[in-house]
Each structure stands twice: as structure tokens, then as C-alpha cells.
Write an enzyme that holds these catalytic residues in place. Structure first.
Site, mmCIF file in Angstrom:
data_model
loop_
_atom_site.group_PDB
_atom_site.id
_atom_site.type_symbol
_atom_site.label_atom_id
_atom_site.label_comp_id
_atom_site.label_asym_id
_atom_site.label_seq_id
_atom_site.Cartn_x
_atom_site.Cartn_y
_atom_site.Cartn_z
ATOM 1 N N ASP A 18 35.334 40.383 36.085
ATOM 2 C CA ASP A 18 34.586 40.160 37.324
ATOM 3 C C ASP A 18 33.171 39.718 36.957
ATOM 4 O OD1 ASP A 18 32.816 40.701 39.598
ATOM 5 O OD2 ASP A 18 34.575 41.600 40.531
ATOM 6 N N ARG A 32 35.440 39.369 48.623
ATOM 7 C CA ARG A 32 36.883 39.231 48.711
ATOM 8 C C ARG A 32 37.525 40.583 48.991
ATOM 9 N NH1 ARG A 32 40.347 36.756 43.780
ATOM 10 N NH2 ARG A 32 39.456 38.585 42.792
ATOM 11 N N ASP A 56 30.281 41.818 38.529
ATOM 12 C CA ASP A 56 30.105 43.117 37.896
ATOM 13 C C ASP A 56 29.425 42.989 36.535
ATOM 14 O OD1 ASP A 56 31.234 44.410 40.005
ATOM 15 O OD2 ASP A 56 33.201 44.671 39.094
ATOM 16 N N THR A 69 43.803 42.008 50.878
ATOM 17 C CA THR A 69 44.326 40.721 51.345
ATOM 18 C C THR A 69 43.903 39.557 50.470
ATOM 19 O OG1 THR A 69 42.407 40.272 52.763
ATOM 20 C CG2 THR A 69 44.193 41.605 53.702
#
Length: 386
Positions: free
Chosen positions: A200, A104, A203, A108
Site C-alpha cells: 500500500d 477504496r 501506508d 466492495t
């Protein structure tokens, strides 16, 4: 409109609540994500078709049940989706595994494709797309669109956490795809993260830096941020950087390849680069690539970086380790990787993808269950003055 099922099984809810805590370490987080995936797979496969099968027990013959109809496949969205694969395969071990690579864009929030490899007969299978998080929905929508473009018609999507915005986008884009959710959270924040969420997932699975978007700690008098620096290297950047730096030790005037082998808890185990074996002088043996006499070319003498790194390791088993390498491994190195028990290969360049050597390498690693995916370059520049 597709079916959206938020799973209310007590074990699923308990385990999701547990891994939300920022105190949960990477190893435990990764294990529990796999457990949740197994439980979700159990629920998501509840309506698979069965057929009668005659079997003989130690007591007598009987008519039992077995799965019928379409074969199954599991397709994780890289890289976080990898954390759910083993849990799914625990429940459906005969399923084939494909991979779709999307990330991602942080500005944006739109998905960018960098990899897609699917089983040859994927269009004939019931495909379970897995990704721990359904946030904006961009990556999931794009991944399923890629599958449909390749002829896949029967798709289900499984995620551990979802935001209402992502669910809505998925349903609008793919009304024929059923969605199975472990927990439906409140909303997305300004950074596109699920709230309250768990951070995340990628992560936390792979022990990269955990991004926490809160107000930074500032000294009230000076206004200076007293928190930790935020521009440090991720684990992937660090290990691929070490591999590339190792390659700079190679004397090969044409191709310099470096490798770094890493444990499951992100400790460097070994490094290597392409060169000649011990005792074979770099000044006496040939470095040329082409020649009428094969004995006057480098190929019959040189040892590749991956094999060097494996042979350099003297600490015992490499089972379960990851291997970072600047060039996709050849078929001979693939054999060594498989035999050493290495389970994941992260490569930078794949310029020989169409050669028999690399095609054979990927075929062997697919058969042996060795995962491989391309490193996503962040284009950060690091200068070292020596």
C-alpha cells in the site's frame, strides 16, 4: 483510444525496483517516490507546446524557447498521490495544485469521495492527475470523472505502478486521457492489490501499518496464529485520537478542540487544547459565547488548541511537521501554522467552512503551500477506563 506509455527509462526502472522491497523505510520510500515523479513528469511533458521568446544573455541577445499554451495543474488523489506532488513541482514549479479525496472501500473495492478542492481556473489548465498505484482503476476513474464534471477537458494520468485490470478500466471509462506508467505489473490479487507490486503506497509514504497479504504464520501443532495482531491503530487514527483526547481537557462548555503536532517520522512533538492563557483563571474569565459586551465573552481571551500546541513546543523548529486537529483552524491559527513551518494539516470537522475566518485560513494556507485534508473516519470505537 488514449495513449498508454510504460516508461522504460533506466533510472525510473531502477528506482521502482528499489522501493518494491519491504525493507525500504518510510523516509527513503517517500523521497524516492518524489524522484520517480520528477522523472515521469519529464517524460509526460515531452509534447508540451513551446513558443519563441527573446532574451538577453551576458553575451548577446537571442531567441529562446518557453512553454506556451495552457497553464498546468497537478491534482493528487489523496492520500497516496501527495507523495508525488513535490516531485512534479520540482519540474513544473509554476503549476497550481488541487486535491481530490477518495478512498477504496475494502469490501466492495469501489471508490468513495470525501474531498475535492481545485484551482479556480482548473478548467483552463492542462491537468496532471497523480496517484502512485493504478490497481482496480476505480479511484482514478472516479477522480477524472469529478474533474470532467467541473469542466476540465485536458487531463493526463501518471502512476508509478499499474495492473492490466486498472489500465483497461481507465481506457474504457476515459478514452481521451493519456496514461503514463512507471511499471506495468502482472495482475491483482484477491484483495485488489497489485502483484508483485509494492504494498500500500499510502501506508508506506505516511508510515501507517503495511498490509501484507500472505499466509499467516501458524503453529503447526496448535493451529494458533503466532503473528502480530492486526487490529492495532493506524498512525492517522492514533494521532487524531490523541488530538480528540486532548480536547477533552478543555473547560469550554460549548466547544472542545484538541490538537496534536507530529514530526515527519511520526513522533508526537506537542499537544494543545482550547483554553485561557497561563495565569488567567478558568473560574474568573468568561466562557459565554454571546453578549452585548465583547469583554464578557470568551473570544477575546481564549487561546485555540493549535496556537497552544505551537507555543507549548520547546524543542526547536516545527518545520515540515504535521498538525492533527479536531476542528479546522481559524485564520489566526493559520498564521501561526504557516509561520511555524508546519506543512500539513489533517482536520476532523469543518463546520465553519463558510465563515470568513476559515475562508481566509484556507486562502493563506493555499498561498503558503500548506496542505490540508479531512481525516477519514474509520468509525472504530475505543473505550478507555480511567
Amino acid at each position: 483510444m488514449s495513449k498508454v506509455q510504460v516508461m522504460d527509462h533506466p533510472l525510473i526502472q531502477h528506482k521502482i525496483s528499489y522501493i518494491r522491497s519491504e525493507e525500504v523505510g518510510s523516509k527513503e520510500f517517500r523521497e524516492i517516490v518524489g524522484e520517480i515523479a520528477s522523472l515521469m513528469c519529464y517524460e509526460a511533458t515531452r509534447d508540451l507546446k513551446l513558443e519563441d521568446v527573446r532574451i538577453k544573455t551576458p553575451i548577446c541577445e537571442m531567441v529562446g524557447k518557453q512553454l506556451s499554451g495552457k497553464k498546468l495543474a497537478v491534482v493528487p488523489i489523496l492520500r497516496a498521490g501527495l507523495g508525488m506532488v513535490d516531485g512534479m513541482l520540482n519540474m513544473i514549479p509554476s503549476a497550481k495544485v488541487g486535491h481530490i479525496g477518495l478512498y477504496r472501500d475494502p469490501e466492495t473495492l469501489e471508490p468513495v469521495e470525501y474531498y475535492c478542492k481545485l484551482p479556480a481556473d482548473c478548467e483552463e489548465r492542462e491537468v496532471f492527475v497523480v496517484d502512485p498505484m493504478l490497481a482496480t482503476g476505480g479511484s482514478s476513474v472516479a477522480a477524472i470523472r469529478m474533474l470532467k464534471e467541473k469542466g476540465v477537458k485536458h487531463i493526463r494520468f501518471l502512476c508509478i505502478l499499474a495492473a492490466p485490470e486498472g489500465v483497461k478500466k481507465m481506457q474504457e471509462a476515459h478514452p481521451d486521457v493519456d496514461i503514463y506508467i512507471g511499471a506495468l505489473d502482472e495482475k491483482l490479487n484477491d484483495h485488489g492489490y497489485i502483484v508483485p507490486g509494492l504494498g500500500d503506497a499510502g501506508d508506506r509514504i505516511f508510515r501507517n501499518k503495511i498490509k501484507v497479504y500472505r499466509e499467516q504464520n501458524r503453529d503447526e501443532r496448535s493451529g494458533v496464529d503466532v503473528g502480530k495482531r492486526t487490529d492495532y491503530l493506524t498512525w492517522d487514527e492514533y494521532f487524531m485520537g490523541v488530538a480528540m483526547l486532548s480536547g477533552m481537557r478543555s473547560k469550554d462548555p460549548n466547544t472542545q478542540v484538541g490538537c496534536c503536532i507530529v514530526s515527519q517520522d511520526n513522533k508526537i512533538l506537542s499537544m494543545g487544547y482550547n483554553g485561557f492563557p497561563l495565569g488567567c483563571s478558568d473560574d474568573e474569565f468568561p466562557w459565554v459565547r454571546d453578549g452585548e459586551d465583547p469583554l464578557e465573552t470568551k473570544y477575546v481571551y481564549s487561546t485555540h488548541s493549535e496556537l497552544n500546541a505551537i507555543l507549548n513546543y520547546s524543542g526547536g523548529s516545527l518545520a515540515g511537521a504535521k498538525l492533527y486537529v479536531s476542528l479546522f483552524p481559524c485564520n489566526e491559527c493559520a498564521k501561526a501554522i504557516i509561520q511555524a513551518g508546519i506543512k500539513e494539516v489533517i482536520y476532523d470537522c469543518d463546520k465553519y467552512a463558510d465563515t470568513p475566518s476559515v475562508i481566509a485560513s484556507k486562502r493563506m494556507m493555499d498561498a503558503a503551500g500548506v496542505r490540508y485534508h479531512q481525516y477519514h473516519r474509520t468509525n472504530r470505537k475505543i473505550e478507555i477506563e480511567l
